[in-house]
Design a protein around this motif. Structure first.
Motif, PDB file in Angstrom:
ATOM      1  N   LEU A 163      43.543  42.875  46.015  1.00 63.48           N
ATOM      2  CA  LEU A 163      42.152  42.574  45.204  1.00 63.48           C
ATOM      3  C   LEU A 163      42.273  41.222  44.492  1.00 63.48           C
ATOM      4  CD1 LEU A 163      41.906  46.330  43.651  1.00 63.48           C
ATOM      5  CD2 LEU A 163      40.877  45.451  45.777  1.00 63.48           C
ATOM      6  N   GLY A 164      43.330  40.423  44.832  1.00 67.29           N
ATOM      7  CA  GLY A 164      43.348  39.069  44.046  1.00 67.29           C
ATOM      8  C   GLY A 164      44.116  39.155  42.768  1.00 67.29           C
ATOM      9  N   TRP A 165      44.976  40.229  42.518  1.00 67.42           N
ATOM     10  CA  TRP A 165      45.688  40.213  41.255  1.00 67.42           C
ATOM     11  C   TRP A 165      46.965  39.661  41.351  1.00 67.42           C
ATOM     12  CZ3 TRP A 165      50.232  42.836  39.870  1.00 67.42           C
ATOM     13  CH2 TRP A 165      50.526  43.035  38.617  1.00 67.42           C
ATOM     14  N   GLN A 166      47.215  39.068  40.248  1.00 71.49           N
ATOM     15  CA  GLN A 166      48.890  38.731  40.138  1.00 71.49           C
ATOM     16  C   GLN A 166      49.350  38.868  38.498  1.00 71.49           C
ATOM     17  OE1 GLN A 166      51.106  37.331  42.487  1.00 71.49           O
ATOM     18  NE2 GLN A 166      49.506  37.736  44.106  1.00 71.49           N
ATOM     19  N   PRO A 167      50.684  39.219  38.480  1.00 72.52           N
ATOM     20  CA  PRO A 167      51.189  39.432  37.182  1.00 72.52           C
ATOM     21  C   PRO A 167      51.397  37.971  36.755  1.00 72.52           C
ATOM     22  CG  PRO A 167      53.000  39.809  38.640  1.00 72.52           C
ATOM     23  CD  PRO A 167      51.524  39.709  39.698  1.00 72.52           C
ATOM     24  N   THR A 168      51.612  37.833  35.153  1.00 73.23           N
ATOM     25  CA  THR A 168      51.801  36.452  34.639  1.00 73.23           C
ATOM     26  C   THR A 168      53.049  36.573  33.893  1.00 73.23           C
ATOM     27  OG1 THR A 168      50.621  36.961  32.707  1.00 73.23           O
ATOM     28  CG2 THR A 168      49.145  36.023  34.620  1.00 73.23           C
ATOM     29  N   LYS A 169      53.658  37.592  33.445  1.00 74.57           N
ATOM     30  CA  LYS A 169      54.759  37.668  32.536  1.00 74.57           C
ATOM     31  C   LYS A 169      55.770  38.369  32.874  1.00 74.57           C
ATOM     32  CE  LYS A 169      52.735  35.310  29.018  1.00 74.57           C
ATOM     33  NZ  LYS A 169      51.472  34.951  29.618  1.00 74.57           N
ATOM     34  N   ASP A 170      56.939  37.463  33.249  1.00 73.18           N
ATOM     35  CA  ASP A 170      58.369  38.366  33.524  1.00 73.18           C
ATOM     36  C   ASP A 170      58.943  38.998  32.361  1.00 73.18           C
ATOM     37  OD1 ASP A 170      59.767  36.268  32.076  1.00 73.18           O
ATOM     38  OD2 ASP A 170      60.162  35.130  33.650  1.00 73.18           O
ATOM     39  N   SER A 226      40.218  35.174  32.817  1.00 73.89           N
ATOM     40  CA  SER A 226      40.858  35.353  33.967  1.00 73.89           C
ATOM     41  C   SER A 226      39.978  35.298  35.280  1.00 73.89           C
ATOM     42  CB  SER A 226      41.625  36.643  34.137  1.00 73.89           C
ATOM     43  OG  SER A 226      42.249  36.757  35.282  1.00 73.89           O
ATOM     44  N   SER A 227      40.336  34.345  36.359  1.00 70.40           N
ATOM     45  CA  SER A 227      39.495  34.338  37.474  1.00 70.40           C
ATOM     46  C   SER A 227      39.776  35.600  38.381  1.00 70.40           C
ATOM     47  CB  SER A 227      39.939  33.297  38.176  1.00 70.40           C
ATOM     48  OG  SER A 227      41.218  33.150  38.611  1.00 70.40           O
ATOM     49  N   MET A 228      40.601  36.379  38.040  1.00 66.15           N
ATOM     50  CA  MET A 228      40.910  37.578  38.883  1.00 66.15           C
ATOM     51  C   MET A 228      39.768  38.854  38.740  1.00 66.15           C
ATOM     52  SD  MET A 228      45.115  38.008  38.754  1.00 66.15           S
ATOM     53  CE  MET A 228      45.541  37.811  36.562  1.00 66.15           C
ATOM     54  N   ILE A 229      38.913  38.539  37.816  1.00 65.69           N
ATOM     55  CA  ILE A 229      38.158  39.654  37.574  1.00 65.69           C
ATOM     56  C   ILE A 229      36.772  39.188  37.826  1.00 65.69           C
ATOM     57  CG2 ILE A 229      37.270  41.040  35.538  1.00 65.69           C
ATOM     58  CD1 ILE A 229      40.168  41.240  36.012  1.00 65.69           C
ATOM     59  N   ALA A 230      35.830  40.122  38.337  1.00 62.95           N
ATOM     60  CA  ALA A 230      34.764  39.757  38.859  1.00 62.95           C
ATOM     61  C   ALA A 230      33.610  40.238  37.563  1.00 62.95           C
ATOM     62  CB  ALA A 230      34.107  40.867  39.920  1.00 62.95           C
ATOM     63  N   TRP A 231      33.566  39.422  36.644  1.00 60.61           N
ATOM     64  CA  TRP A 231      33.017  39.460  35.334  1.00 60.61           C
ATOM     65  C   TRP A 231      31.532  39.410  35.476  1.00 60.61           C
ATOM     66  CZ3 TRP A 231      36.043  40.660  31.680  1.00 60.61           C
ATOM     67  CH2 TRP A 231      37.462  39.864  31.661  1.00 60.61           C
ATOM     68  N   GLU A 232      30.980  39.240  36.513  1.00 65.71           N
ATOM     69  CA  GLU A 232      29.364  39.103  36.892  1.00 65.71           C
ATOM     70  C   GLU A 232      29.050  40.781  36.856  1.00 65.71           C
ATOM     71  OE1 GLU A 232      31.144  38.849  40.617  1.00 65.71           O
ATOM     72  OE2 GLU A 232      31.390  37.585  38.921  1.00 65.71           O
ATOM     73  N   LYS A 233      29.909  41.571  37.533  1.00 61.78           N
ATOM     74  CA  LYS A 233      29.612  43.061  37.602  1.00 61.78           C
ATOM     75  C   LYS A 233      29.515  43.574  36.268  1.00 61.78           C
ATOM     76  CE  LYS A 233      31.521  43.441  42.445  1.00 61.78           C
ATOM     77  NZ  LYS A 233      32.340  44.369  43.268  1.00 61.78           N
ATOM     78  N   LEU A 234      30.163  42.946  35.166  1.00 69.47           N
ATOM     79  CA  LEU A 234      29.902  43.705  34.004  1.00 69.47           C
ATOM     80  C   LEU A 234      28.980  43.212  33.027  1.00 69.47           C
ATOM     81  CD1 LEU A 234      33.806  43.718  32.968  1.00 69.47           C
ATOM     82  CD2 LEU A 234      32.423  45.625  33.570  1.00 69.47           C
ATOM     83  N   SER A 235      28.063  42.260  33.544  1.00 62.73           N
ATOM     84  CA  SER A 235      27.161  41.730  32.454  1.00 62.73           C
ATOM     85  C   SER A 235      25.816  42.866  32.136  1.00 62.73           C
ATOM     86  CB  SER A 235      26.271  40.600  33.504  1.00 62.73           C
ATOM     87  OG  SER A 235      27.102  39.583  33.581  1.00 62.73           O
ATOM     88  N   GLU A 281      36.767  46.524  41.928  1.00 61.07           N
ATOM     89  CA  GLU A 281      36.882  46.111  43.180  1.00 61.07           C
ATOM     90  C   GLU A 281      37.538  47.347  44.008  1.00 61.07           C
ATOM     91  OE1 GLU A 281      35.581  43.519  44.564  1.00 61.07           O
ATOM     92  OE2 GLU A 281      34.933  42.483  42.832  1.00 61.07           O
ATOM     93  N   GLY A 282      38.327  48.133  43.257  1.00 63.75           N
ATOM     94  CA  GLY A 282      38.964  49.224  44.165  1.00 63.75           C
ATOM     95  C   GLY A 282      38.549  50.169  44.728  1.00 63.75           C
ATOM     96  N   GLU A 283      38.967  51.001  45.732  1.00 59.36           N
ATOM     97  CA  GLU A 283      38.216  51.784  46.787  1.00 59.36           C
ATOM     98  C   GLU A 283      38.405  53.204  46.192  1.00 59.36           C
ATOM     99  OE1 GLU A 283      39.776  53.886  50.917  1.00 59.36           O
ATOM    100  OE2 GLU A 283      40.313  51.776  50.588  1.00 59.36           O
TER     101      GLU A 283
END
Length: 348
Positions: free
Chosen positions: A327-334, A14-23, A265-267
């Motif tokens: 934060l760039g999030w969107q749902p994908t399933k109805d 998913s492109s919604m996640i800042a994966w580099e922060k978890l490396s 990314e949350g406050e």
């Protein structure tokens, strides 16, 4: 057959996640045998497999055997370590997690009603213990899995003509035994805000709408699962309330991306609603939709009201998810897609 691992592989890209922060990070997940915890673990471990992020996943579970069953596709070579114990009595050791996803919590209404003390202790005391761990570990991120039930039933019981923002929390009667769950969630959220303010712990909160999908226990007793199983069997769906309550729902994989987005990314000290607005429906409307998925079985939806049933009072929860979308999030399933995947999973 529904492939949980294949779904995790998709979410792990998913492109919604800042994966580099978890490396290279160590991520502690509480409740790793539960629906949310196990789904988060699968996604992080699949991210490891996909691009070698070297994420170490510590899964806290009351039963190591059950945790290993839930995550049978993964091992220590993939970055997984299972810690057996509960929130209140387990020594986490020298793990010093960089991030904590705190999802452990009772989920069944009947358990809330029969074990209110244990429910409140697990939620409130367990959350404080995890926050203390985040403090002593100088964690970079902490996300608490909260619930739409914190909104209560006072200012929205008559129905709303607007979306509920995170500040629109309503009334909960603290002397009702089942209130151990929403009141416990509220106090846990307060601890998150307090630790963020007083100690600088980067604690965040995600208030999930009712979340489901593949991976639930096949014998799950919650209404969404009962509706699916009864319709599949050609049996009538029997509601113990009027079914008038309205709410939003959320697919499990979408809950994972919401939690990771807020974790990274949350406050600190802030709560975020997580729901799919397109799923907003009455409980009876949802049951009718499930029955309609099997037209050949002539499934009927009936209301046989039981005042003693352990369900929350009538409520109306159209959640505003704009803060999470920022934060760039969107749902994908109805809702139909959620049930299609759930039914495929239950048919296995």
């Amino acid at each position: 057959m529904f492939d949980l691992r294949a779904e995790a592989q998709v979410v792990a890209q998913s492109s919604m996640i800042a994966w580099e922060k978890l490396s290279g990070a160590t991520v502690l997940i509480t409740g790793v045998t539960g629906l949310i915890g196990s789904a988060c673990a699968r996604v992080l471990l699949e991210r490891n497999r996909a691009d070698g992020r070297d994420i170490r996943v510590l899964g806290l579970a009351r039963s190591a055997e059950r945790a290993c069953e839930a995550l049978a596709d993964y091992s220590e070579e993939d970055g997984l370590t299972i810690i057996e114990g509960d929130l209140l009595g387990t020594a986490i050791g020298d793990s010093h997690p960089d991030f904590i996803i705190h999802s452990a919590c009772p989920t069944a209404s009947r358990f809330f009603a029969e074990h209110p003390v244990e429910t409140a202790d697990a939620i409130v005391l367990g959350t404080r213990r995890m926050l203390e761990l985040a403090k002593t570990s100088s964690a970079k991120g902490f996300v608490y899995v909260s619930s739409m039930e914190v909104y209560g039933d006072g200012n929205n019981a008559a129905g709303l003509d607007r979306l509920l923002t995170e500040g629109d929390v309503g009334y909960v009667n603290p002397t009702v035994v089942r209130s151990c769950y929403p009141e416990g969630k509220r106090m846990a959220e307060q601890y998150c805000a307090a630790y963020a303010s007083e100690y600088g712990v980067p604690a965040t909160i995600v208030r999930l709408a009712q979340t489901f999908g593949p991976g639930i226990p096949k014998n799950d007793s919650r209404l969404f699962a009962l509706c699916a199983r009864r319709a599949m069997a050609g049996e009538d769906i029997v509601l113990k309330t009027t079914g008038a309550s309205t709410r939003m729902y959320l697919y499990t994989a979408d809950a994972v991306t919401a939690l990771l987005a807020v974790l990274l990314e949350g406050e600190p000290g802030r709560a975020y609603n997580a729901a799919n607005p397109s799923t907003y429906s009455s409980v009876k409307g949802m049951a009718d939709m499930v029955a309609a998925l099997f037209p050949e079985k002539n499934v009927q939806v009936r209301c046989e009201i039981d005042p003693s049933a352990p369900y929350p009072p009538e409520h109306h929860l159209p959640l505003d998810v704009s803060a999470l979308e920022d934060l760039g999030w969107q749902p994908t399933k109805d809702l139909p897609q959620m049930y299609a995947n759930l039914i495929q999973y239950l048919e296995d």
